[in-house]
Each structure stands twice: as C-alpha cells, then as structure tokens.
Write a protein that holds these residues in place. Structure first.
Motif, mmCIF file in Angstrom:
data_model
loop_
_atom_site.group_PDB
_atom_site.id
_atom_site.type_symbol
_atom_site.label_atom_id
_atom_site.label_comp_id
_atom_site.label_asym_id
_atom_site.label_seq_id
_atom_site.Cartn_x
_atom_site.Cartn_y
_atom_site.Cartn_z
ATOM 1 N N VAL B 187 -24.344 -3.738 17.495
ATOM 2 C CA VAL B 187 -23.986 -3.074 16.111
ATOM 3 C C VAL B 187 -22.501 -2.594 16.291
ATOM 4 O O VAL B 187 -21.876 -2.639 15.170
ATOM 5 N N LYS B 188 -22.141 -2.063 17.402
ATOM 6 C CA LYS B 188 -20.593 -1.623 17.288
ATOM 7 C C LYS B 188 -19.686 -2.705 17.316
ATOM 8 O O LYS B 188 -18.535 -2.595 16.503
ATOM 9 N N SER B 189 -19.938 -3.912 17.856
ATOM 10 C CA SER B 189 -18.797 -4.923 17.266
ATOM 11 C C SER B 189 -19.085 -5.443 16.068
ATOM 12 O O SER B 189 -17.855 -5.627 15.324
ATOM 13 N N HIS B 190 -20.128 -5.319 15.417
ATOM 14 C CA HIS B 190 -20.414 -5.771 13.983
ATOM 15 C C HIS B 190 -19.419 -4.783 13.201
ATOM 16 O O HIS B 190 -19.002 -5.054 12.112
ATOM 17 N N ILE B 191 -19.701 -3.408 13.573
ATOM 18 C CA ILE B 191 -19.040 -2.446 12.622
ATOM 19 C C ILE B 191 -17.513 -2.662 12.819
ATOM 20 O O ILE B 191 -16.577 -2.668 11.689
ATOM 21 N N ARG B 192 -17.210 -2.739 13.980
ATOM 22 C CA ARG B 192 -15.666 -3.089 14.094
ATOM 23 C C ARG B 192 -15.123 -4.237 13.326
ATOM 24 O O ARG B 192 -14.082 -4.304 12.639
ATOM 25 N N ARG B 193 -15.763 -5.264 13.483
ATOM 26 C CA ARG B 193 -15.306 -6.413 12.818
ATOM 27 C C ARG B 193 -15.501 -6.431 11.231
ATOM 28 O O ARG B 193 -14.507 -7.118 10.589
ATOM 29 N N THR B 194 -16.512 -5.710 10.773
ATOM 30 C CA THR B 194 -16.552 -5.497 9.298
ATOM 31 C C THR B 194 -15.458 -4.579 8.949
ATOM 32 O O THR B 194 -14.699 -4.747 7.754
ATOM 33 N N LEU B 195 -15.211 -3.532 9.770
ATOM 34 C CA LEU B 195 -14.223 -2.685 9.037
ATOM 35 C C LEU B 195 -12.556 -3.373 9.209
ATOM 36 O O LEU B 195 -11.938 -3.106 8.434
ATOM 37 N N GLU B 196 -12.485 -4.216 10.125
ATOM 38 C CA GLU B 196 -11.305 -5.034 10.083
ATOM 39 C C GLU B 196 -11.093 -5.897 9.078
ATOM 40 O O GLU B 196 -10.141 -6.153 8.344
ATOM 41 N N ARG B 197 -12.355 -6.574 8.735
ATOM 42 C CA ARG B 197 -12.298 -7.530 7.631
ATOM 43 C C ARG B 197 -12.115 -6.958 6.236
ATOM 44 O O ARG B 197 -11.144 -7.226 5.562
ATOM 45 N N LEU B 198 -12.436 -5.601 6.006
ATOM 46 C CA LEU B 198 -12.301 -4.715 4.885
ATOM 47 C C LEU B 198 -10.838 -4.338 4.730
ATOM 48 O O LEU B 198 -10.107 -4.278 3.807
ATOM 49 N N ARG B 199 -10.351 -3.988 5.987
ATOM 50 C CA ARG B 199 -9.032 -3.559 6.058
ATOM 51 C C ARG B 199 -8.206 -4.421 5.599
ATOM 52 O O ARG B 199 -7.034 -4.474 4.812
ATOM 53 N N SER B 200 -8.311 -5.871 5.895
ATOM 54 C CA SER B 200 -7.696 -7.083 5.535
ATOM 55 C C SER B 200 -7.466 -7.100 4.064
ATOM 56 O O SER B 200 -6.377 -7.549 3.483
ATOM 57 N N ARG B 201 -8.850 -7.073 3.710
ATOM 58 C CA ARG B 201 -8.941 -7.320 2.243
ATOM 59 C C ARG B 201 -8.214 -6.490 1.369
ATOM 60 O O ARG B 201 -7.377 -6.791 0.438
ATOM 61 N N LEU B 202 -8.093 -5.091 1.744
ATOM 62 C CA LEU B 202 -7.350 -4.042 1.123
ATOM 63 C C LEU B 202 -5.738 -4.212 1.235
ATOM 64 O O LEU B 202 -5.115 -4.003 0.364
ATOM 65 N N GLU B 203 -5.352 -4.833 2.229
ATOM 66 C CA GLU B 203 -3.929 -4.985 2.713
ATOM 67 C C GLU B 203 -3.533 -6.332 1.775
ATOM 68 O O GLU B 203 -2.526 -6.096 1.242
ATOM 69 N N VAL B 204 -4.242 -7.049 1.652
ATOM 70 C CA VAL B 204 -3.858 -8.277 0.910
ATOM 71 C C VAL B 204 -4.009 -8.022 -0.538
ATOM 72 O O VAL B 204 -2.901 -8.339 -1.246
ATOM 73 N N ASP B 205 -5.231 -7.619 -1.086
ATOM 74 C CA ASP B 205 -5.329 -7.413 -2.531
ATOM 75 C C ASP B 205 -5.117 -6.041 -3.025
ATOM 76 O O ASP B 205 -5.032 -5.846 -4.362
ATOM 77 N N GLY B 206 -5.280 -4.941 -2.323
ATOM 78 C CA GLY B 206 -5.092 -3.749 -2.830
ATOM 79 C C GLY B 206 -3.799 -3.286 -3.082
ATOM 80 O O GLY B 206 -2.521 -3.788 -2.558
ATOM 81 N N ALA B 207 -3.680 -2.159 -3.656
ATOM 82 C CA ALA B 207 -2.411 -1.510 -4.088
ATOM 83 C C ALA B 207 -1.710 -1.022 -2.829
ATOM 84 O O ALA B 207 -2.423 -0.151 -1.799
ATOM 85 N N ALA B 208 -0.541 -1.033 -2.511
ATOM 86 C CA ALA B 208 0.138 -0.396 -1.446
ATOM 87 C C ALA B 208 0.031 1.076 -1.394
ATOM 88 O O ALA B 208 -0.147 1.797 -2.457
ATOM 89 N N LEU B 209 -0.479 1.635 -0.479
ATOM 90 C CA LEU B 209 -0.762 2.906 -0.260
ATOM 91 C C LEU B 209 0.444 3.956 -0.717
ATOM 92 O O LEU B 209 0.296 5.003 -1.059
ATOM 93 N N HIS B 210 1.816 3.231 -0.055
ATOM 94 C CA HIS B 210 2.845 4.416 -0.301
ATOM 95 C C HIS B 210 3.678 3.479 -0.858
ATOM 96 O O HIS B 210 4.985 2.760 -0.467
ATOM 97 N N ALA B 211 3.618 3.368 -2.438
ATOM 98 C CA ALA B 211 4.435 2.648 -3.205
ATOM 99 C C ALA B 211 5.672 3.347 -3.532
ATOM 100 O O ALA B 211 5.920 4.603 -3.364
#
Ligand code: ZN
Lengths: 241, 211
Positions: B187-211
C-alpha cells in the motif's frame, strides 16, 4: 540523520502522522519538506469535501431521470425508475375506471400502513354514493409461482398518475421482472417497466385509459433484448367489480 | 398509445421459478454492471434506481439542492451511459465508476462557477478602475483538480482504489491495508508511486505554481 524514506514522505503529503524520528527530521530538513510540498499539490487538489466519498444518499427529483431518458433515448416510461420516493402528502387515490366511477379522494396518510396481504383486495367505500371503488389491486401468484404483491394507482397534485407496485418475488439470476397493463382480452398491453422485490413507482402515460387496460401483470423477461412480453407471467391483479 | 402485442400471451403459462434464489432483491450489482457495459438500456434504469441517490447526495453536498446538483446528477448518468465503453466491469464496481464520473462533473461545474465569478469580478474592477490585466481564465487549484481526476482515470487497480481511499475516504495507509487486504508495504509503495505520477502530470500539464 538520514533523510526520510520516500514512502514516509508520501504519507506525510497525505497528512498522516509520521513516527517521531521522521517527524523531527522533516521539521528540520528543507529537502524533505520540499519533497512533501511537491507531492502535496495533487493531494490538495482533490482532497476537498467537494469530492469526498458519497455520504448520505439524496434521491434526485423525478425530472432528472426524465432528462436522462431524453438525452440517452432510453424510454422513460418503460424503465421502471421510481419517479418519486413517495407520493406527496394529500395525493389522491383514483379508482381504475376513473371515468365511470366517482373520484375517490383519500389522504395519503390514511393508507399508510394499510398493508394488504397476497390474495387480499383492499376496497374503499365512497360513502357519498355507496359505490365500491378499488384503488388497490392484489397481485396474486399465478399457478405455482412465489411472486405476489399489490398495485395502487396514485394521482399527484399536478394531475400526473403513477402505478405504485409492491412486489415480493424471488430474485432472478438470468432475467428480470417487468410490469404491464393489459386489456382484458389479453391482446394489447402497455409495458410499464422493470420491477424487483420491493416497492417501485411507474409513471403512467397521460393518455392511457386504465379502464381499457385493467389487468396488472408481472412477467419474467429473459435478457434477450426482445421488448415484447415473454409470455411468462408470474403474478396478476385485476379490477374486481 | 404505444402498445405491444404477442399472441402467445393468450396462453400465459407458468414459469419454473427454478432453484430458490435468495439474497438482495433484483439483479446483483455485478449483473447490472455487465449489462450496463453491454449497452442494455434496462441496466441504465437499474443503475439509476440503485445509485442515483449516492451520486445526487454528492452533488447536493457540493452545490446544495437545486439546479446545479441536478445537472451534475443528470450529466453523470448521461456521460456514463454514452461513455460506457470506457467502463470495464473487471476493473471495479459500477457505482465506484459512477462516483468517479460524478467527481468530474462536480469539478467541471465548480470550474464554470469559478470562471463566472472571476469574469464578474474582472468586469466590476474594470468599471471601477478602468482597463486592468485580464484575469487568468481558470484558477490553478481548479485546473489541478481536473488534471488529477483525469490522471486517476488512467490508473489501474489496485492503485486507483488505494489512492481513492486515501483521497476521498481519508483513510490512513494502515486502514487501507486492513480494508483491502493488501500488505502494508505494498500500500505504501503504491501511494508513493501514484503521488509521484500525479506530481509529474501536474508539472507537465498544469499551470506553473509561481508564474
Ligand atoms: Zn531530509
């Protein structure tokens, strides 16, 4: 000390409490704190009450289903979706042959708890002119079947009508129950929708003359996509006057 | 008046009730799900009967009772039906999928409201102070929400179920392990990998946090 394990930082991003040693390190390590913050952006985006798992169910109003049926092309009246959880207070109960019989006005509360057993027919007397008006029809099992119940016509304040069917029947693994209104000659029939054990409400088409279709029929339909009556009926009721 | 005839009804017969069928009344949830995926129209009605209350409960909690919540519920079932090819019965129960669709609709409605509010504010400030910089169309949090929901749809099981229990039911990893029977470390490693995956998606497609 060493940095926190990546899994621990992920849990911290979810705001789970960490073991004391990890928590202490996180407080003092900019790199680990930054890692948590970067993972937390996704958590914060969706971990909001707005999207939380379903809590108490709320039944949508009837027009929501009507709109879904209209948008998908699924027939609204032939699906058996309850239009409303309960008839509104003050709903009128109308006899099957409304045109030929006096309208019977009965407060809905009078009928609450008037449970009718299989084989019984509830008859209300209109004391004004002494005419029997059947507002509830028992659905008797046909032959050796276990299905039974009752059907009741309800008229709402806006004039729309519905048939409330209370059915007690064994669950089917390979088919479903369907409710029909049928002519006495059993030639023409109107499909009302799918039923299961329990109480459900079927909208009645505005132009449907219940006097012409007084037989309430419950059939077993196979999952064959054929919209016609299967010919297998398990329970029926009819106006007995 | 639409009526249907079938001559052999005249000889209405007896159905063999077969072996006793006990349990919940009506078709089983998984049977409804199979029929839904196969495009059986009656399954849409059955799914609505069984789960519209859950979906509408979420919508009402998000927007209060009224047209917005009703639109969300309506759109959820219409989208689920027209997009049923995207539902795989072997990858999870139908009600969980419907709830996922509902989250998208809530997020969409939220974004629309947010945009309207910003436009109204921008119009008001222009009236007061003359021309001003155009306000960003969509708030970062709103955009992030849509991206994360979108990415969740792409997750397989058990990753999706695990992260949804953490996000939406607020369970700890230990509670998730207990609930699902999946080992704690997994469970812990799935959570870690999923949060990393979501972070990547936000970094690639999301608006920059500090524009
Ligand atoms: Zn560190």
């Amino acid at each position: 000390m060493q940095h926190c394990m990546p899994e621990q930082l992920a849990l911290a991003a979810l705001r789970e409490p960490l073991p004391a040693e990890d928590a202490a390190h996180l407080d003092s390590c900019g790199a680990c704190a930054a890692e948590v913050a970067s993972l937390q952006r996704a958590v914060d985006a969706v971990a909001v009450p707005l999207l939380a798992a379903p809590g108490a169910p709320v039944e949508p109003p009837a027009h929501v289903w009507d709109a879904i049926a209209a948008a998908t092309g699924v027939p609204a009246a032939a699906t058996g979706v309850p239009a409303a959880a309960d008839p509104p207070a003050g709903a009128e109960i109308v006899p099957f042959r409304a045109r030929r019989r006096p309208l019977l006005l009965v407060a809905a509360s009078v009928l609450v708890g008037a449970v009718v057993g299989a084989g019984a027919v509830a008859v209300l007397r209109d004391s004004d002119d002494g005419v029997d008006a059947v507002q509830t029809v028992a659905l008797d099992p046909l032959d050796e079947n276990d299905a039974s119940g009752r059907a009741e016509v309800v008229v709402r304040d806006d004039g729309s009508r519905a048939l409330e069917v209370q059915l007690t029947a064994p669950a089917l693994d390979d088919g479903y129950y369907e409710v029909w209104l049928i002519e006495p000659s059993i030639t023409d029939m109107v499909p009302l929708g799918i039923a299961r054990s329990g109480t459900q409400t079927f909208e009645l088409p505005a132009d449907l003359d219940l006097g012409e279709f007084p037989v309430v029929d419950v059939s077993v339909e196979p999952l064959d996509g054929d919209p016609l009556h299967s010919g297998v009926s398990v329970a029926r009721g009819q106006l007995e006057s | 008046m639409l009526t249907r005839s079938r001559p052999r009804l005249g000889s209405v017969g007896v159905v063999d009730p077969g072996p006793a069928r006990n349990g919940a009344p009506g078709p089983r949830d998984d049977e409804i799900a199979q029929r839904f995926a196969a495009g059986d129209e009656s399954a849409l009605a059955l799914a609505y009967q069984r789960w519209a209350g859950q979906v509408h409960g979420m919508a009402v909690r998000a927007f209060g009772p009224g047209p917005d919540a009703e639109d969300v519920t309506q759109q959820t079932f219409v989208s689920a039906w027209t997009g049923r090819a995207g539902y795989r019965p072997d990858k999870g129960p139908l009600p969980a999928w419907l709830v996922g669709v509902c989250r998208h609709k809530i997020s969409d409605t939220w974004a629309r409201r947010d945009k309207q509010r910003r436009e109204a504010e921008a119009a008001a400030s222009q009236l007061q102070a003359g021309p001003s910089p155009v306000t960003a169309g969509v708030d970062t949090a709103v955009a992030d929400r849509m991206l994360v929901l979108d990415e969740l749809d792409l997750l397989g099981q058990p990753q999706r179920g695990i992260i949804e229990l953490a996000f939406f039911e607020d369970l700890t990893h230990a509670q998730i392990a207990a609930r699902t029977g999946i080992p704690l470390g997994t469970v812990k490693s799935h959570i870690r990998r999923t949060l990393e995956r979501l972070r990547s998606r936000l970094e690639v497609d999301g608006a920059a946090l500090h524009a």
